[in-house]
Write a protein that holds these residues in place. Structure first.
Motif, short mmCIF file in Angstrom:
data_model
loop_
_atom_site.label_atom_id
_atom_site.label_comp_id
_atom_site.label_asym_id
_atom_site.label_seq_id
_atom_site.Cartn_x
_atom_site.Cartn_y
_atom_site.Cartn_z
N ARG A 171 42.92 29.62 43.83
CA ARG A 171 43.93 28.57 43.99
C ARG A 171 44.02 28.10 45.44
N HIS A 209 41.19 25.21 45.00
CA HIS A 209 41.97 24.18 44.31
C HIS A 209 42.83 23.37 45.29
N ASP A 210 43.67 24.04 46.05
CA ASP A 210 44.62 23.33 46.92
C ASP A 210 43.92 22.51 48.00
N LEU A 259 42.39 19.36 46.48
CA LEU A 259 43.44 18.40 46.13
C LEU A 259 43.99 17.74 47.38
N LYS A 260 44.22 18.51 48.43
CA LYS A 260 44.78 17.98 49.67
C LYS A 260 43.83 16.98 50.33
N SER A 277 41.60 15.22 48.75
CA SER A 277 41.22 14.21 47.75
C SER A 277 39.74 14.29 47.40
N SER A 318 40.37 14.74 41.83
CA SER A 318 41.71 14.34 41.40
C SER A 318 42.44 15.54 40.80
N GLU A 319 43.74 15.41 40.68
CA GLU A 319 44.54 16.51 40.11
C GLU A 319 44.15 16.77 38.66
N GLU A 320 43.83 15.71 37.92
CA GLU A 320 43.43 15.88 36.51
C GLU A 320 42.11 16.65 36.41
N LEU A 346 40.86 18.75 38.62
CA LEU A 346 41.07 20.13 39.04
C LEU A 346 41.78 20.93 37.95
N THR A 347 42.72 20.30 37.27
CA THR A 347 43.41 20.99 36.17
C THR A 347 42.43 21.32 35.04
N ASP A 405 45.24 26.93 34.03
CA ASP A 405 46.54 27.36 34.54
C ASP A 405 46.41 28.78 35.08
#
Length: 517
Positions: free
Chosen positions: A118, A122-123, A126-127, A129, A132-134, A136-137, A142
């Motif tokens: 994470r 992941h972070d 995301l930070k 760019s 995208s958040e989608e 990465l999800t 989860d």
């Protein structure tokens, strides 16, 4: 499935705070070289080529040595005791405590790796760019939801640990905790799609550059991102082994004996359920990627299938690379193609229902060059490792002569095909005559309009797909357990229940699947 071995640990990774700079993620060591590496990484993704807070340095004339990977300690439980303490325990008790300690240490390592995935991957992506958040999800799932689950087991084991460092009873703890692992069903079922998306995103230079920098950093232990994402699945299959090891060193009169035996049974049931869901998800994933050139190729059995017995890349008689799928009731030959950056499988000729399938084991040399396997052989006098699949009735469709890489995989395919045929035949023999008649008529209606063609003749309706010289990649899937798939949609009667022997055959097919190439 192959499992990756990790070095055990008693150390805890330094907590990672809020991401303000990737320099904090690259290494826990505070030295100038590491800080500059992190600042350069962040600046390169911003695109400014330099960090405003760091003075410019002259280029080094000598390349820096690669950073060694961060290693975990491999301390044993007995090594935490002094000489006097060690003498107070029997050899069997020491081995039992070592096994419990290995379970505890593995939980600690898992938590650290989930947190690392994470905070280090992941972070930052995301930070910055990078994804995208989608996206990465879809790739990470989860993961945060599973950390408290394993922390709870650690907390219970800590309470059960006495002043001398031993755990008296562990059976009831694991019996009550193991059912909670069913939470991993969704995560494991999504792994195939997650791996495919990650591989696709690696074509982006920014993603590739970020992942390569992380791989070269000490926190990764030379493991790539997918290795971290696959750790939960790897951990799941180790629980039966760990529990059996504890049970093996537990005296028969010990209170834990009965509960540990129950725990082994529970985890096997949990894994079987996760395996079944994962197999269904994988089967549907490939069904959704099938592309039909003609609606007459759509066999209703394909959409009804819940299990994929085996699949892999083979060559046909003309040397064309095909990806062959053996579902529980249908054999489907396809050609891998790309449509608008979407990888799919174009159905090649007519799918063959397993109930109408004939498999012929061809000997080396039965098919020679002179036009046969021209694209697959260069200087050989005869074709090797070949077999043929065809309809029982030649009027229903053509035959396909297929080649595999070696004799081992040829035997795997033959065993898998024959076992699937055996299961279908046993079902047919148990069914009533009118049901068998309906199944047969349904099959004929599905292929009656298909013309029999020679496999070396190109089809005008089929666009040619480019062939690659790259070797086939291994199947990205994990183990799949098979569930019963329904018969043709024309059946008015439910299919008979499979016998225990048939179920064992199907399960063995699922275990063979991942070795196919």
């Amino acid at each position: 499935m192959l499992q990756r071995n990790y070095e055990p640990s008693t150390k805890r990774v330094r907590p990672l705070g809020r991401v303000t700079s990737l320099a904090n993620l690259i290494s826990p060591v505070k030295n100038g070289a590491v800080r500059r590496f992190g600042q350069t990484l962040q600046a390169s993704f911003r695109g400014d080529g330099r960090s405003p807070s760091v003075p410019q340095h002259k280029a080094c004339s000598k390349a820096a040595a690669p950073t060694p990977p961060k290693r975990r300690n491999s301390t044993l439980w007995s090594e935490t005791l002094d000489v006097h303490q060690k003498g107070t325990f029997s050899t069997k008790e020491i081995k039992r405590q070592e096994a419990i300690f290995e379970l505890t240490r593995g939980e600690q390592d898992l938590i650290e790796d989930l947190q690392l995935a994470r905070k280090a991957y992941h972070d930052p992506m995301l930070k910055l760019s990078i994804m995208s958040e989608e996206e990465l999800t879809a790739i990470f799932g989860d993961l945060d939801a599973y950390i408290p689950l394993h922390e709870d087991l650690l907390a219970q084991l800590a309470k059960a640990t006495g002043p001398d460092g031993t755990v008296g009873e562990i059976g009831e703890i694991v019996v009550n905790w193991l059912p909670r692992l069913n939470a991993y069903r969704a995560y494991c079922s999504n792994q195939l799609a997650a791996k495919a998306l990650l591989d696709q995103k690696k074509q982006d230079p920014r993603v590739q550059d970020f992942l390569q920098r992380c791989l070269e950093s000490p926190f990764s232990r030379k493991l790539d991102l997918w290795s971290f994402l696959d750790i939960p699945r790897s951990r799941l299959v180790k629980y039966p082994l760990l529990l059996r090891e504890i049970l093996r060193h537990t005296p028969p009169e010990h209170p834990d004996t009965t509960s540990l035996e129950q725990a082994v049974s529970i985890i096997q049931g949990v894994l079987a359920d996760i395996n079944m869901k994962k197999g269904e998800s994988e089967c549907q994933y490939y069904i959704d990627k099938l592309e039909y050139l003609d609606d007459r190729q759509r066999d209703p059995r394909i959409e009804q299938c819940k299990s994929l017995l085996c699949h892999g890349e083979l060559r046909n008689k003309s040397g064309t690379k095909l990806h062959v799928f053996l579902f529980t009731e249908v054999l489907v030959l396809t050609r891998p193609v790309t449509r608008n950056d979407r990888h799919c499988f174009q159905v090649y000729r007519q799918p063959i229902p397993v109930q109408d399938l004939v498999v012929e084991d061809l000997q080396d040399g039965d098919v020679r060059m002179g036009g046969s396997f021209r694209g697959a052989f260069s200087n050989a006098d005869k074709a090797k490792n070949i077999f043929r699949v065809r309809f029982q009735d030649p009027a229903q469709g053509q035959s396909h002569t297929l080649q595999v890489n070696d004799i081992f995989h040829k035997q795997q395919w033959l065993n898998c095909l024959r076992s699937a045929m055996s299961v279908i035949q046993s079902e047919a023999s148990a069914a009533s005559p009118d049901v068998r008649s309906k199944r047969r008529s349904s099959t004929v209606s599905a292929v009656v309009h298909m013309e029999e063609t020679d496999e070396n003749q190109p089809q005008s309706a089929a666009p040619s797909s480019p062939e690659s010289d790259e070797p086939p990649s291994p199947t990205p899937s994990a183990t799949s357990t098979l569930s019963t798939s329904s018969t043709s949609s024309s059946n008015s009667t439910s299919p008979p229940r499979k016998s225990k022997k048939d179920k064992r055959v199907l399960c063995s097919l699922g275990k063979r699947k991942e070795t196919m190439v």
